[in-house]
Design an enzyme around this catalytic site. Structure first.
Site, PDB file in Angstrom:
ATOM      1  N   GLU A 293       0.824  -1.208   0.000  1.00 14.61           N
ATOM      2  CA  GLU A 293       0.000   0.000   0.000  1.00 14.61           C
ATOM      3  C   GLU A 293       0.861   1.263   0.000  1.00 14.61           C
ATOM      4  O   GLU A 293       0.508   2.261  -0.633  1.00 14.61           O
ATOM      5  CB  GLU A 293      -0.932  -0.009   1.212  1.00 14.61           C
ATOM      6  CG  GLU A 293      -2.036  -1.060   1.161  1.00 14.61           C
ATOM      7  CD  GLU A 293      -1.578  -2.446   1.577  1.00 14.61           C
ATOM      8  OE1 GLU A 293      -2.373  -3.393   1.511  1.00 14.61           O
ATOM      9  OE2 GLU A 293      -0.395  -2.579   1.985  1.00 14.61           O
TER      10      GLU A 293
ATOM     11  N   PRO B 287       2.953  -6.291  -9.893  1.00 16.33           N
ATOM     12  CA  PRO B 287       3.706  -6.577 -11.124  1.00 16.33           C
ATOM     13  C   PRO B 287       4.163  -5.319 -11.851  1.00 16.33           C
ATOM     14  O   PRO B 287       4.944  -5.396 -12.802  1.00 16.33           O
ATOM     15  CB  PRO B 287       2.691  -7.340 -11.974  1.00 16.33           C
ATOM     16  CG  PRO B 287       1.376  -6.760 -11.566  1.00 16.33           C
ATOM     17  CD  PRO B 287       1.502  -6.446 -10.096  1.00 16.33           C
TER      18      PRO B 287
ATOM     19  N   GLU C 138       5.949  -2.842 -10.697  1.00 18.07           N
ATOM     20  CA  GLU C 138       7.311  -2.398 -10.390  1.00 18.07           C
ATOM     21  C   GLU C 138       8.295  -2.841 -11.471  1.00 18.07           C
ATOM     22  O   GLU C 138       9.006  -1.996 -12.034  1.00 18.07           O
ATOM     23  CB  GLU C 138       7.730  -2.919  -9.016  1.00 18.07           C
ATOM     24  CG  GLU C 138       7.113  -2.161  -7.863  1.00 18.07           C
ATOM     25  CD  GLU C 138       7.646  -2.655  -6.534  1.00 18.07           C
ATOM     26  OE1 GLU C 138       8.384  -1.909  -5.878  1.00 18.07           O
ATOM     27  OE2 GLU C 138       7.318  -3.795  -6.153  1.00 18.07           O
TER      28      GLU C 138
END
Length: 680
Positions: free
Chosen positions: A73, A343, A345
Site C-alpha cells: 500500500e 507486477p 514495479e
C-alpha cells in the site's frame, strides 16, 4: 474531537456487538504483536500508538491522514503522495501503517518529510484517542482497509473518508454481504476511487452511491522510476540475473525446483531471490541451503563467485534496483496462494513478468498483462523452467514482451492526477496558506502554542494583560468574558482570558478542571480557528494559546486572536440603529457557511456575530465549539441566536430590534449558495 461521547442511539446493534468483540480481542492482539516482535522487533516498538497514544503535534491538526497498511500500500500510494505534496505542505500530511516493513518503506522513500504513526487497533477507545490526538480533516484509505470503528467515529466527527486505488474481489463482496448490518452505513459514507471497472461494479452492488463512486485507475501505474541506475559490481556484470521478487515459501519452493534444472545448463545465470518479509530471510536461506545450492547472502557482504547459483537479497528497499538489472523478472505471491504482489514495479522499468496462478488480489491487472503479452502465467516448476528457458534464449520474444510492458504502463498512467481531482472537493476550499507550522513551547508555568506568521516568539508576558499597558478592554459575550485589544507594530490582536459562567463562577470564575494542554479550551479553540480559516470561513485568525496549570486539579486558559478591524457586534449595533435587511441576510449567510462545514457554535448569540465597516459578517468566540456530524443541531443553533436577540431587548435600551427582522436573517441562511465543496 474525540472528547464528546458517541451517543448510543447513533450506534447500531451490530456495531455495539462488534465493539464488544474488538475490546475482548484487544489484549490477545497486543500479545500477538509482542510475540511477533521476537522475529521482527518493529512490532514491539510504539505499542502505545496501537492504542491511540500517538505523540501530540499541533502542526498536524487539520491534516490529511493517509493509511497505507504495509509495503504494498505504501508503494501504491507514493504517486498520490507526490501529487498531494504539490498542493499541501508536508507537515499537514500524516501517514499511518500497520506493519514495521510499511514504516521502513515509507522512511526509505520519504525520509523525515512525512510524519509516520502506527494505526490504532479498531476499538472505540483506541480510535477516539487517535482521532483526538491527530484531528484530521480527511482520511484516505489505500486499497481495502475498511475498519468499522474507524469509519463510525469518522462519521460522528464529520471527517470525510475516501478509499483510493480501491480493489474488491468477489470473495470480499461475499464477506461484506455476510456482515451487512455492520457494513451498511459504511458504503454511503465512502468516496470510492476504484482501480478498475470490475471493482467499481462490486462497490456499486454493495451500496456505494453513484455520485461517490469513481473509476480513477490503478495508482501503481504512476510509480516513479529512479532517474539513474546504480551499476552492478564487476562480479555480477557478466551474469544473467533472474529476479524472483516479493517471494513467499510457495514461490521459493517452485523456483528452487526449476532452478535445479536451469542452473547446471546455464552456469552464467544467477537466481536473485528477494523474500517479501524480513522475518523470513533466515527461513529462505535454509530452503536454499537444503536444496544444495551454492548461495550468498546480501546482508553479509558476501561476494558472488563464478560458481554461485543463488543470491539471497536479505535487505530491504532494493527490489526495484534488482528489477532494473534483471534479464527476467518474476512476481511473488502468485505461485504461493497469497494473491499476487505488484507486477507494475518491474514493468515500470521496461521488464515483462512471469507470475503464478494466484492473482486474486489484482485479477484484472494480471489479466491485462497476459492479454497484452506483457507477461505469462506459469503454474508449476515444469512450466516455469520451460518459459524461462524460452524467454532468455529468444531475444525477439523478450523484446516484444518488453515493448508490450512499456506500452501497457504508458496507456494506464495518470491515476494519481485523476484521484487528486476527486479528492479535492473533500478538503476544498482549503487555503493552504493557513496550514503553517504551529510552534509549541514550554514556558515557566504554562504551555504555549503560536503561529510564527504572526509572532516570532511568545513569553509569559504575551498572555499577561497587565503587561500590555496600552491595551483597551473589550466587551465580549454577555459580559463574563475578559478581552483586551492589543496593538503590536500596527497589527491588532485580541487577548481573551477564559471565564466561567453560571453558578460555578461563584466558586471559581476562571479555573477549569485540569486536563492535557491539547484538551484545554484555549488549544481546542486555537485548532478549530486554524481549521476554519483554512476553509476560508469568516472567523478571526488564531495567533497564540496558553494552558496554565493551577494547582493539582485546575488550569487557566488564554487565547490571542487577530483583530477584525472596524467591527462591532450585533448588540452594539442595535443600540445605535436598526440593521438593514441586507445586513441581516449577510449574517444568516455567514452562519450557513459554518453549518455547511458542520461547525457547531455552542454559544451562538448576538454578541458573537459581528459586522465590519464594509458590511462583511464575522463569527467569533468558539469556546467549547467543534465540528459535529448530522443536521438536527443546526435548527437549535439558530433558535439559540433568536432567544439571544430577544433577551437583549429586555436588557439594553435603546435596542432597535423587532421579531419581524428575524425573517431577513432566516432568508439569508436559507438562500445562501450551497457550499458544494463542503457537501461533496
Amino acid at each position: 474531537m474525540g472528547l464528546r461521547p458517541l451517543a448510543l442511539s447513533a450506534v447500531s446493534l451490530p456495531q455495539r456487538a462488534y465493539r464488544l468483540a474488538s475490546r475482548a480481542l484487544a489484549l490477545p492482539l497486543l500479545g500477538w504483536l509482542w510475540w511477533r516482535g521476537r522475529r521482527e522487533p518493529g512490532y514491539r516498538q510504539n505499542l502505545r500508538q496501537r492504542l491511540g497514544f500517538i505523540p501530540i503535534e499541533p502542526e498536524s491538526f487539520g491534516c490529511i491522514w493517509v493509511h497505507a497498511a504495509s509495503v504494498g500500500e505504501v508503494q501504491a500510494v507514493q504517486p498520490l503522495l507526490h501529487a498531494l505534496q504539490r498542493e499541501w505542505p508536508a507537515h499537514a500530511i500524516v501517514v499511518s501503517t500497520q506493519t514495521p516493513t510499511g514504516a521502513r518503506a515509507l522512511h526509505t522513500h520519504w525520509g523525515d518529510q512525512l510524519r509516520h504513526v502506527y494505526a490504532p487497533i479498531d476499538t472505540p477507545g483506541a480510535v477516539a484517542r487517535f482521532l483526538d490526538r491527530l484531528q484530521p480533516r480527511l482520511l484516505i484509505l489505500v486499497e481495502r482497509e475498511l475498519w468499522p470503528d474507524w469509519l463510525q467515529q469518522c462519521r460522528a466527527n464529520a471527517v470525510p473518508v475516501a478509499l483510493v486505488n480501491a480493489r474488491l474481489s468477489d470473495r470480499s463482496v461475499r464477506t461484506y454481504q455476510r456482515w451487512q448490518g455492520l457494513m451498511r452505513p459504511v458504503w454511503s459514507q465512502l468516496t470510492v476511487l476504484a482501480a478498475d471497472g470490475d471493482s467499481a461494479e462490486r462497490f456499486r452492488a454493495l451500496g456505494v452511491p453513484a455520485p461517490r463512486l469513481h473509476q480513477t485507475g490503478n495508482l501503481k501505474f504512476d510509480v516513479a522510476v529512479p532517474a539513474a541506475r546504480v551499476a552492478l559490481p564487476p562480479e555480477l556484470q557478466p551474469r544473467k540475473l533472474i529476479v524472483a521478487g516479493s517471494t513467499h515459501e510457495g514461490d521459493e519452493t517452485v523456483w528452487l525446483e526449476a532452478w535445479a534444472e536451469l542452473s547446471p545448463a546455464h552456469p552464467d545465470w544467477l537466481l536473485v531471490l528477494v523474500p517479501r518479509h524480513p522475518q523470513r530471510f533466515d527461513e529462505a536461506a535454509q530452503l536454499v541451503h537444503g536444496r544444495g545450492f551454492r548461495f550468498v547472502r546480501r546482508s553479509r557482504g558476501e561476494v558472488v563467485s563464478a560458481d554461485t547459483q543463488v543470491l539471497l537479497i536479505d535487505t530491504m528497499g532494493e527490489l526495484l534496483h534488482w528489477y532494473q538489472h534483471a534479464a527476467l523478472c518474476f512476481v511473488g505471491g502468485t505461485l504461493a496462494p497469497v494473491g499476487g504482489h505488484n507486477p507494475l514495479e518491474p514493468m515500470s522499468v521496461g521488464q515483462p513478468v512471469l507470475f503464478g496462478p494466484h492473482t486474486h488480489n489484482a485479477a484484472p491487472l494480471f489479466s491485462d498483462i497476459e492479454r497484452t503479452g506483457a507477461g505469462t502465467c506459469v503454474r508449476n516448476a515444469r512450466e516455469l523452467a520451460d518459459t524461462a528457458q524460452q524467454w532468455l534464449t529468444q531475444t525477439a520474444v523478450m523484446h516484444a514482451r518488453a515493448t508490450a510492458a512499456r506500452e501497457l504502463i504508458a496507456h494506464n498512467q495518470g491515476a494519481s492526477e485523476r484521484s487528486l481531482a476527486v479528492l479535492r472537493p473533500l478538503w476544498a476550499p482549503a487555503h493552504t496558506g493557513n496550514l503553517s507550522r504551529v510552534r509549541a513551547v514550554a514556558l515557566p508555568g504554562r504551555t504555549g502554542w503560536f503561529d510564527p506568521r504572526h509572532l516570532s516568539e511568545v513569553s509569559e508576558q504575551t498572555f499577561d494583560p497587565t503587561a500590555h499597558t496600552h491595551g483597551t478592554a473589550l466587551a465580549t459575550g454577555s459580559g463574563r468574558g475578559q478581552a483586551l485589544l492589543i496593538s503590536d507594530g500596527g497589527r491588532g490582536y485580541v487577548l481573551r482570558h477564559y471565564r466561567r459562567g453560571g453558578l460555578v463562577a461563584r466558586l471559581s470564575n476562571d479555573r477549569f478542571w485540569r486536563t492535557a494542554p491539547h484538551h484545554s479550551r484555549a488549544m481546542r479553540e486555537f485548532s478549530l480557528l486554524r481549521l476554519m480559516r483554512s476553509w476560508q470561513l469568516p472567523v478571526p485568525e488564531a495567533v497564540a494559546a496558553s494552558h496554565r496549570p493551577r494547582g493539582p486539579w485546575f488550569y487557566e486558559a488564554d487565547i490571542l486572536v487577530g483583530l477584525i478591524p472596524g467591527s462591532a457586534n450585533v448588540v452594539q449595533l442595535l443600540q445605535q440603529r436598526a440593521l438593514t435587511p441586507d445586513e441581516w441576510a449577510t449574517l444568516g449567510q455567514a452562519i450557513r457557511r459554518l453549518h455547511d462545514r458542520q461547525v457547531f457554535h455552542s454559544d451562538l448569540n448576538a454578541h458573537n456575530l459581528l459586522l465590519d465597516d464594509v458590511g462583511q459578517a464575522w463569527v467569533v468566540d468558539f469556546d467549547k465549539c467543534g465540528v459535529r456530524a448530522g443536521d438536527d443541531w443546526k435548527t437549535r443553533n439558530l433558535d439559540r441566536l433568536l432567544r439571544s436577540l430577544r433577551k437583549e431587548a429586555g436588557r439594553v435600551s435603546p435596542y432597535h430590534w423587532a421579531d419581524a427582522e428575524w425573517a431577513h436573517l432566516q432568508t439569508g441562511y436559507d438562500d445562501a449558495p450551497e457550499d458544494l465543496d463542503a457537501l461533496a
